[in-house]
Design an enzyme around this catalytic site. Structure first.
Site, PDB file in Angstrom:
ATOM      1  N   HIS A  82       4.319  15.455 -13.731  1.00  0.00           N
ATOM      2  CA  HIS A  82       4.413  14.007 -13.925  1.00  0.00           C
ATOM      3  C   HIS A  82       5.863  13.573 -13.791  1.00  0.00           C
ATOM      4  CE1 HIS A  82       3.495  10.000 -15.387  1.00  0.00           C
ATOM      5  NE2 HIS A  82       4.595  10.084 -16.105  1.00  0.00           N
ATOM      6  N   ASP A 161      -5.221   4.082 -24.423  1.00  0.00           N
ATOM      7  CA  ASP A 161      -3.864   3.893 -23.906  1.00  0.00           C
ATOM      8  C   ASP A 161      -3.769   2.605 -23.088  1.00  0.00           C
ATOM      9  OD1 ASP A 161      -1.096   4.685 -23.140  1.00  0.00           O
ATOM     10  OD2 ASP A 161      -2.020   4.734 -21.160  1.00  0.00           O
ATOM     11  N   ARG A 168       1.450  -3.376 -26.284  1.00  0.00           N
ATOM     12  CA  ARG A 168       2.879  -3.059 -26.458  1.00  0.00           C
ATOM     13  C   ARG A 168       3.742  -3.930 -25.549  1.00  0.00           C
ATOM     14  NH1 ARG A 168       2.880   2.799 -24.841  1.00  0.00           N
ATOM     15  NH2 ARG A 168       5.135   2.570 -24.967  1.00  0.00           N
ATOM     16  N   SER A 183       1.567   8.220 -24.827  1.00  0.00           N
ATOM     17  CA  SER A 183       0.899   7.511 -23.737  1.00  0.00           C
ATOM     18  C   SER A 183       0.872   8.360 -22.469  1.00  0.00           C
ATOM     19  CB  SER A 183       1.628   6.177 -23.500  1.00  0.00           C
ATOM     20  OG  SER A 183       1.301   5.624 -22.257  1.00  0.00           O
ATOM     21  N   LYS A 187      -2.604  10.858 -20.821  1.00  0.00           N
ATOM     22  CA  LYS A 187      -3.181  10.704 -19.479  1.00  0.00           C
ATOM     23  C   LYS A 187      -3.225  12.028 -18.723  1.00  0.00           C
ATOM     24  CE  LYS A 187      -0.575   7.020 -19.066  1.00  0.00           C
ATOM     25  NZ  LYS A 187      -0.029   5.671 -19.130  1.00  0.00           N
TER      26      LYS A 187
HETATM   27  N1  URA Z   1       4.609   4.973 -18.892  1.00  0.00           N
HETATM   28  C1  URA Z   1       3.468   5.198 -19.567  1.00  0.00           C
HETATM   29  O1  URA Z   1       2.501   5.706 -19.004  1.00  0.00           O
HETATM   30  N2  URA Z   1       3.392   4.861 -20.858  1.00  0.00           N
HETATM   31  C2  URA Z   1       4.418   4.301 -21.518  1.00  0.00           C
HETATM   32  O2  URA Z   1       4.299   4.026 -22.679  1.00  0.00           O
HETATM   33  C3  URA Z   1       5.606   4.053 -20.812  1.00  0.00           C
HETATM   34  C4  URA Z   1       5.672   4.399 -19.498  1.00  0.00           C
END
Ligand code: URA
Ligand code: CA
Length: 433
Positions: A82, A161, A168, A183, A187
């Protein structure tokens, strides 16, 4: 259990239990906890932080809020990579075939997304016929067969999320380490990763502007991964200037092919070898980073990385002949050079702004509805630290429009030339394991 008590506990700096965290995530996802109470708890977390155990619990509660991809039919340790995002980041296109050639299975779920250029899928679609509409069976079979396949996003992954990130965004609680780290990690885990390699970018073009912030985020994510049984490593890499030379979809595919052939830009090559080595170690194919790096250099040298890329393209309906003849990729109608106005050294290439110049040409999506022109983009002719003489090209513009004056203006405003040789930025700032 009452959400108001949970808010009060965190407000006063208390530690939330696994059950309390789960109660919050489930309740917010199914709508029984309203936005105003969720906002309040997010703000309390923003100020009071979470310990390692709370962060791991928050991550897993978000993973369990939706579907999880089952990759158990794929042999071997599935390592995912990632990146926290950058400009002209071609690494995924290179890393897939590179580590697959060493034997690490790459079962990649990828997206399109907004940004300076398209996502990995858009880039790959610059190859005639290439598609990502594989059935789950085809996807698994191809990974077992050639170690590499890419599909589009499927299933309802981490709905908690999605909802929390949107909240957020409008409550000034995005920039919180426990919230960002959980977060991102949720994923990756929901997408089926057994092990995770993270490329945390720092600099002007990045989400984390300072090395210090990037290190904190990387440590937090590595800690979460290791606490929930997913071996995780991270690097901090520079994104003050764009990576490599190409910013644009077909241009980046060509750059990836050059890199797999051992003829790519130095920074892109080094980043791919660094991340790739970590993937090979986590995938169990080497004991040390040094040993892994040797294996990667070998599959570049003997052509097997490029061969896997061909098989991968063919497996997903594309024309593998592009690998040997990149003129088969979409070509822009016009090219323009942007000559230096003075002698000196390139001292600054502002990644974000140069990326936006590519987007103006049509290389990326400004909104979800925008269409991408796969042929257009920019090729940097100079990087930070390079000497330049007046009249030499700084950038080549690939366009399907005759008037590129706004793009040229943008490039001149965001590439700086100095009399003195500047310090070239360090590509890899830190390695975190
Ligand atoms: N990228 C994400 O996937 N989540 C976040 O909280 C910030 C950046
Ligand atoms: Ca690039």
């Amino acid at each position: 259990m009452r959400i108001v008590d949970i808010i009060e506990k965190k407000r006063d700096g208390g530690e939330l239990t696994t059950e309390e965290i789960r109660f919050f995530v489930e309740g917010y996802t199914n709508g029984s906890i309203p936005d105003y109470q969720a906002s309040s708890l997010l703000m309390a977390i923003y100020f009071k932080d979470m310990n390692d155990r709370e962060r791991a619990d928050l991550t897993m509660a978000m993973v369990e809020s939706g579907d999880q991809i089952d990759l158990s039919k794929i042999e071997g340790i599935k390592v995912d990579k990632h990146s926290t995002g950058g400009v002209g980041d071609t690494t995924t296109l290179v890393l897939g075939p590179l580590v697959a050639a060493v034997g690490v299975p790459v079962a990649k779920m990828s997206g399109r997304g907004l940004g300076h250029t398209g996502g990995t899928i858009d880039k790959l679609e610059a190859i005639e016929g290439f598609h990502v509409e594989l059935t789950t069976e085809q996807f698994i079979e191809q990974v077992n067969d050639i170690k590499l396949a890419v599909i589009g996003q499927t299933g309802n992954l981490t709905p908690a999320d999605k909802k929390l990130y949107a909240l957020r965004d409008v409550t000034a609680t995005v920039s919180s380490i426990p919230l960002i780290a959980s977060s991102i990690m949720s994923k990756k885990i929901a997408a089926g990763a057994d092990a995770i390699v993270l490329d945390v970018k720092t600099g002007e073009g990045a989400f984390m502007k300072t090395v210090e912030d990037a290190k904190n985020l990387a440590h937090a994510m590595v800690q979460i991964g290791n606490n929930v049984g997913r071996n995780t490593m991270a690097i901090i890499s520079d994104m003050s200037q764009p990576l490599g030379f190409a910013i644009g979809n077909a241009l980046e595919v060509k750059e990836a092919i050059d890199t797999l052939r051992g003829e790519g830009p130095e920074d892109l090559t080094e980043l791919c070898l660094t991340l790739g080595s970590q993937m090979v170690v986590l995938g169990g194919h080497a004991k040390t980073i040094e040993e892994a790096r040797e294996q990667l250099l070998e599959v570049i040298k003997n052509g097997s990385a490029l061969e896997i890329f061909k098989q991968f393209i063919e497996g997903q309906g594309g024309n593998p002949a592009v690998v040997d003849d990149t003129s088969l990729l979409p070509q822009a109608q016009y090219t323009f050079e942007v000559p230096a106005k003075e002698d000196g050294f390139v001292s600054f290439i502002e990644a974000d702004e140069v990326g936006t110049a590519a987007m103006i040409l049509g290389a990326g999506r400004a909104t979800k509805e925008s269409t991408i022109d796969l042929a257009v983009g920019l090729m940097l002719r100079k990087k930070v630290g390079d000497k330049v003489t007046k009249g030499e090209s700084l950038v080549t513009i690939y366009a399907n429009q005759e008037d590129v004056s706004s793009v040229i203006d943008k490039i001149y405003s965001h590439i700086k030339i100095s009399k003195e040789a500047p310090q070239a930025p360090k590509l890899i700032e830190a390695i975190i394991t």
